[in-house]
Write a protein that holds these residues in place. Structure first.
Motif, PDB file in Angstrom:
ATOM      1  N   TRP A   1       0.832  -1.204   0.000  1.00  0.00           N
ATOM      2  CA  TRP A   1       0.000   0.000   0.000  1.00  0.00           C
ATOM      3  C   TRP A   1       0.871   1.260   0.000  1.00  0.00           C
ATOM      4  N   ILE A   2       0.335   2.320  -0.579  1.00  0.00           N
ATOM      5  CA  ILE A   2       0.990   3.625  -0.555  1.00  0.00           C
ATOM      6  C   ILE A   2      -0.039   4.658  -0.117  1.00  0.00           C
ATOM      7  N   HIS A   3       0.461   5.808   0.368  1.00  0.00           N
ATOM      8  CA  HIS A   3      -0.464   6.846   0.826  1.00  0.00           C
ATOM      9  C   HIS A   3      -0.994   7.643  -0.365  1.00  0.00           C
ATOM     10  N   CYS A   4      -2.299   7.787  -0.435  1.00  0.00           N
ATOM     11  CA  CYS A   4      -2.952   8.556  -1.503  1.00  0.00           C
ATOM     12  C   CYS A   4      -3.384   9.902  -0.932  1.00  0.00           C
ATOM     13  N   ASN A   5      -2.858  10.970  -1.490  1.00  0.00           N
ATOM     14  CA  ASN A   5      -3.184  12.309  -0.994  1.00  0.00           C
ATOM     15  C   ASN A   5      -4.611  12.726  -1.345  1.00  0.00           C
ATOM     16  N   ILE A   6      -5.163  12.107  -2.388  1.00  0.00           N
ATOM     17  CA  ILE A   6      -6.539  12.439  -2.769  1.00  0.00           C
ATOM     18  C   ILE A   6      -7.525  11.804  -1.783  1.00  0.00           C
ATOM     19  N   CYS A   7      -7.303  10.520  -1.495  1.00  0.00           N
ATOM     20  CA  CYS A   7      -8.188   9.807  -0.564  1.00  0.00           C
ATOM     21  C   CYS A   7      -7.827  10.085   0.891  1.00  0.00           C
ATOM     22  N   ASN A   8      -6.590  10.570   1.101  1.00  0.00           N
ATOM     23  CA  ASN A   8      -6.086  10.868   2.435  1.00  0.00           C
ATOM     24  C   ASN A   8      -5.973   9.623   3.307  1.00  0.00           C
ATOM     25  N   HIS A   9      -5.662   8.497   2.681  1.00  0.00           N
ATOM     26  CA  HIS A   9      -5.333   7.279   3.425  1.00  0.00           C
ATOM     27  C   HIS A   9      -4.566   6.352   2.502  1.00  0.00           C
ATOM     28  N   CYS A  10      -3.984   5.295   3.059  1.00  0.00           N
ATOM     29  CA  CYS A  10      -3.191   4.358   2.274  1.00  0.00           C
ATOM     30  C   CYS A  10      -4.093   3.352   1.568  1.00  0.00           C
ATOM     31  N   ALA A  11      -3.667   2.958   0.367  1.00  0.00           N
ATOM     32  CA  ALA A  11      -4.423   1.992  -0.430  1.00  0.00           C
ATOM     33  C   ALA A  11      -3.493   1.397  -1.472  1.00  0.00           C
ATOM     34  N   LEU A  12      -3.988   0.446  -2.240  1.00  0.00           N
ATOM     35  CA  LEU A  12      -3.206  -0.126  -3.335  1.00  0.00           C
ATOM     36  C   LEU A  12      -2.918   0.943  -4.379  1.00  0.00           C
ATOM     37  N   PRO A  13      -1.775   0.839  -5.066  1.00  0.00           N
ATOM     38  CA  PRO A  13      -1.412   1.886  -6.036  1.00  0.00           C
ATOM     39  C   PRO A  13      -2.449   2.063  -7.148  1.00  0.00           C
ATOM     40  N   ASP A  14      -3.115   0.998  -7.561  1.00  0.00           N
ATOM     41  CA  ASP A  14      -4.062   1.091  -8.669  1.00  0.00           C
ATOM     42  C   ASP A  14      -5.509   1.237  -8.203  1.00  0.00           C
ATOM     43  N   HIS A  15      -5.707   1.713  -6.965  1.00  0.00           N
ATOM     44  CA  HIS A  15      -7.080   1.847  -6.466  1.00  0.00           C
ATOM     45  C   HIS A  15      -7.785   3.007  -7.165  1.00  0.00           C
ATOM     46  N   SER A  16      -9.113   3.020  -7.072  1.00  0.00           N
ATOM     47  CA  SER A  16      -9.905   4.100  -7.661  1.00  0.00           C
ATOM     48  C   SER A  16     -10.219   5.142  -6.597  1.00  0.00           C
ATOM     49  N   CYS A  17      -9.792   6.367  -6.828  1.00  0.00           N
ATOM     50  CA  CYS A  17     -10.061   7.443  -5.868  1.00  0.00           C
ATOM     51  C   CYS A  17     -11.533   7.829  -5.843  1.00  0.00           C
ATOM     52  N   ASN A  18     -12.256   7.468  -6.882  1.00  0.00           N
ATOM     53  CA  ASN A  18     -13.684   7.770  -6.947  1.00  0.00           C
ATOM     54  C   ASN A  18     -14.529   6.632  -6.406  1.00  0.00           C
ATOM     55  N   GLY A  19     -13.870   5.599  -5.894  1.00  0.00           N
ATOM     56  CA  GLY A  19     -14.604   4.439  -5.417  1.00  0.00           C
ATOM     57  C   GLY A  19     -15.232   4.687  -4.066  1.00  0.00           C
ATOM     58  N   PRO A  20     -15.826   3.660  -3.480  1.00  0.00           N
ATOM     59  CA  PRO A  20     -16.478   3.799  -2.178  1.00  0.00           C
ATOM     60  C   PRO A  20     -15.496   4.265  -1.115  1.00  0.00           C
ATOM     61  N   LYS A  21     -15.928   5.140  -0.260  1.00  0.00           N
ATOM     62  CA  LYS A  21     -15.081   5.681   0.792  1.00  0.00           C
ATOM     63  C   LYS A  21     -15.295   4.933   2.096  1.00  0.00           C
ATOM     64  N   ASP A  22     -14.297   5.077   2.971  1.00  0.00           N
ATOM     65  CA  ASP A  22     -14.415   4.482   4.294  1.00  0.00           C
ATOM     66  C   ASP A  22     -15.376   5.288   5.143  1.00  0.00           C
ATOM     67  N   GLY A  23     -15.751   4.701   6.273  1.00  0.00           N
ATOM     68  CA  GLY A  23     -16.532   5.444   7.236  1.00  0.00           C
ATOM     69  C   GLY A  23     -17.975   5.017   7.295  1.00  0.00           C
ATOM     70  N   CYS A  24     -18.770   5.840   7.954  1.00  0.00           N
ATOM     71  CA  CYS A  24     -20.162   5.520   8.260  1.00  0.00           C
ATOM     72  C   CYS A  24     -21.106   6.135   7.232  1.00  0.00           C
ATOM     73  N   PHE A  25     -22.044   5.325   6.745  1.00  0.00           N
ATOM     74  CA  PHE A  25     -23.051   5.808   5.793  1.00  0.00           C
ATOM     75  C   PHE A  25     -23.966   6.856   6.429  1.00  0.00           C
ATOM     76  N   ILE A  26     -24.209   6.739   7.737  1.00  0.00           N
ATOM     77  CA  ILE A  26     -25.235   7.569   8.383  1.00  0.00           C
ATOM     78  C   ILE A  26     -24.696   8.949   8.749  1.00  0.00           C
ATOM     79  N   CYS A  27     -23.559   8.972   9.485  1.00  0.00           N
ATOM     80  CA  CYS A  27     -23.059  10.260   9.973  1.00  0.00           C
ATOM     81  C   CYS A  27     -21.797  10.732   9.265  1.00  0.00           C
ATOM     82  N   GLY A  28     -21.153   9.834   8.485  1.00  0.00           N
ATOM     83  CA  GLY A  28     -19.972  10.230   7.738  1.00  0.00           C
ATOM     84  C   GLY A  28     -18.665  10.121   8.486  1.00  0.00           C
ATOM     85  N   GLU A  29     -18.701   9.776   9.771  1.00  0.00           N
ATOM     86  CA  GLU A  29     -17.458   9.645  10.538  1.00  0.00           C
ATOM     87  C   GLU A  29     -16.653   8.445  10.030  1.00  0.00           C
TER      88      GLU A  29
END
Length: 486
Positions: A395-423
């Protein structure tokens, strides 16, 4: 005790930090008293809801607790659906037809007769996976038969039974000998005298009534009723609950939530036999499951920790000993036993970390920033100062997603966190606002249901008026025709 569901393969996404996608199906686990769930051949069904971007759809439904593939169990019923007496009777008849051909008492009776036979007459049909009595031999004459079944073989049914191969319902993957020996030696070293094995399908014909219960681990259902439940209760509470441990190897495709609910009920059953002085004690547990479910399991059992020991399987193409890197077995042991009491075999590549006070794999290096041996998959992980935690070496740190992920990940893909409050520190299922969200969703469901009922009434009324109009026009045409012909 038996469960019916198995699905090994693409399940890592459920336990990983990322989401599976923008929608999914969740089991509804409620602490409030709920009406009895309808029954399928595998016992009480579970209530599910479809979730899309954190919003529950208007109608919830019941489905089988054990089978994911509807080809194996096609039960489906809307939560608010009312069934006729005829459909309920047909369902009950179907459930009876799907039960095992032999009851527990019949299995015990056959087993007692079998062990009294001379060695030369003890036979096992490999095609039907059944112990044979002399009267059965003619029916199985053309099948592949194994003879001279010893008492030692009867004590190890896995050596006689062929593992089932349907991954979506009841596939069975057997521990490698090294993993079996490790577990047996460990249980003996820790002083346990009795083991409650949850997840031993098809062993019914090899055990007496006080040693086996036909059981569904996804809904805490004893197929043989209260008698079987009392057998389990007696076993757990013997010697005031001392010297017993629960070992479970659930299907990896099984949902963590219903498993956790079931295990808590077994824990409560064990605690009933404890004195008030021991109310703080916990039933010792070994839960064998992939490492990527760690956060989900620890949500329900905060006292659990994950051991570094890699559990291997003989008849699984991937989860075998000796592989390295990402090909290593992801299966671990989750337990509430303090890890400093568990010694992992040095000859298999484990070492003791004096800082963590536990055994870890050789590649699992202690991180001075995290103050822990952080690797989960047996490889050496790297510390990311931006994420403030250790991550996988790929994994490498992605400045767009602001967290580490695989190099070929999609920055527009599903984000981490809670669906309800966004935390970002929790998921939807553990959000403190989930009950408020559920109340809103329930109100929306009721509103839409009332609107749907109103539309049905208006449609019915319209159909009735149309029918009256058509009938009136027909009569007028008939009268006009009679007048012209007269």
């Amino acid at each position: 005790m038996a469960s019916l569901r198995e699905r090994l393969g693409t399940v890592e996404a459920e336990g990983s930090s990322g989401r599976q996608g923008n929608s999914g199906v969740e089991v509804v686990v409620s602490s409030d008293p709920a009406p009895p769930a309808p029954l399928c051949p595998h016992g009480p069904t579970l209530l599910f809801v479809k979730v899309n971007q954190g919003k529950e759809e208007t109608r919830r439904f019941y489905a089988c607790s054990a089978c994911r593939d509807r080809k194996d169990c096609n039960f489906f019923q809307w939560e608010d659906e009312k069934l006729s007496g005829a459909r309920l009777a047909a369902r009950e008849a179907h459930n009876r037809r799907c039960q095992p051909p032999l009851s527990r008492s019949q299995c015990v009776e056959r087993y007692l007769k079998f062990i009294e036979l001379p060695l030369s007459q003890r036979k096992f049909c490999q095609r039907c996976q059944q112990l044979l009595l002399p009267d059965d031999e003619e029916k199985h004459r053309k099948h592949q038969i194994v003879g001279d079944i010893s008492i030692t073989q009867l004590k190890r049914p896995s050596q006689l039974l062929y593992p089932l191969e349907n991954k979506k319902t009841n596939a069975q993957y057997l521990f490698a000998d090294r993993s079996c020996l490790f577990l047996v030696d460990l249980l003996s070293t820790l002083g346990f005298r009795r083991v409650l094995c949850v997840g031993t399908p098809r062993y019914s014909q090899f055990y007496m009534e006080d040693s086996f219960c036909h059981y569904n681990m996804f809904n805490h259902h004893f197929f043989d009723g209260k008698a079987a439940l009392e057998v389990c209760r007696t076993f757990l509470q013997k010697d005031k609950g001392e010297g017993v441990i629960m070992v479970t190897d659930p299907p990896f495709g099984g949902l963590v939530e219903p498993l956790a609910v079931t295990f808590k009920k077994l824990i409560a059953m064990w605690k009933e036999g404890q004195s008030q002085d021991n109310s703080h004690k916990e039933l010792p547990i070994f839960w064998i499951f992939p490492y990527f479910f760690e956060s989900r399991i620890c949500q329900f059992f905060p006292s659990f920790c994950m051991l570094d020991y890699q559990v291997d399987y003989d008849n699984h193409a991937l989860y075998k000993h000796g592989k390295t890197g990402r090909k290593q077995s992801p299966v671990r042991i989750f337990t509430n036993i303090p890890p400093n009491k568990i010694i992992l075999p040095i000859e298999e590549g484990y070492r003791f970390c004096p800082l963590c006070q536990r055994y870890v794999s050789l590649e699992n290096q202690h991180c001075e920033h995290c103050n822990s041996c952080t690797s989960k998959d047996g490889r050496k992980w790297s510390h990311c100062f931006l994420c403030k935690k250790c991550v996988k070496p790929s994994w490498i740190h992605c400045n767009i997603c602001n967290h580490c992920a695989l190099p070929d990940h999609s920055c527009n893909g599903p984000k981490d966190g809670c669906f309800i409050c966004g935390e970002l520190d929790h998921k939807r299922s553990t959000c403190p606002n989930i009950f408020t969200s559920k109340k809103v969703n329930k109100a929306v469901r009721k509103q839409k249901q009332r609107k749907s009922n109103k539309m049905k009434m208006e449609t019915t009324k319209g159909q009735s008026m149309n029918h009256t109009t058509v009938t009136g026009k027909k009569k007028r045409r008939e009268r006009a025709h009679q007048y012209l012909c007269s």
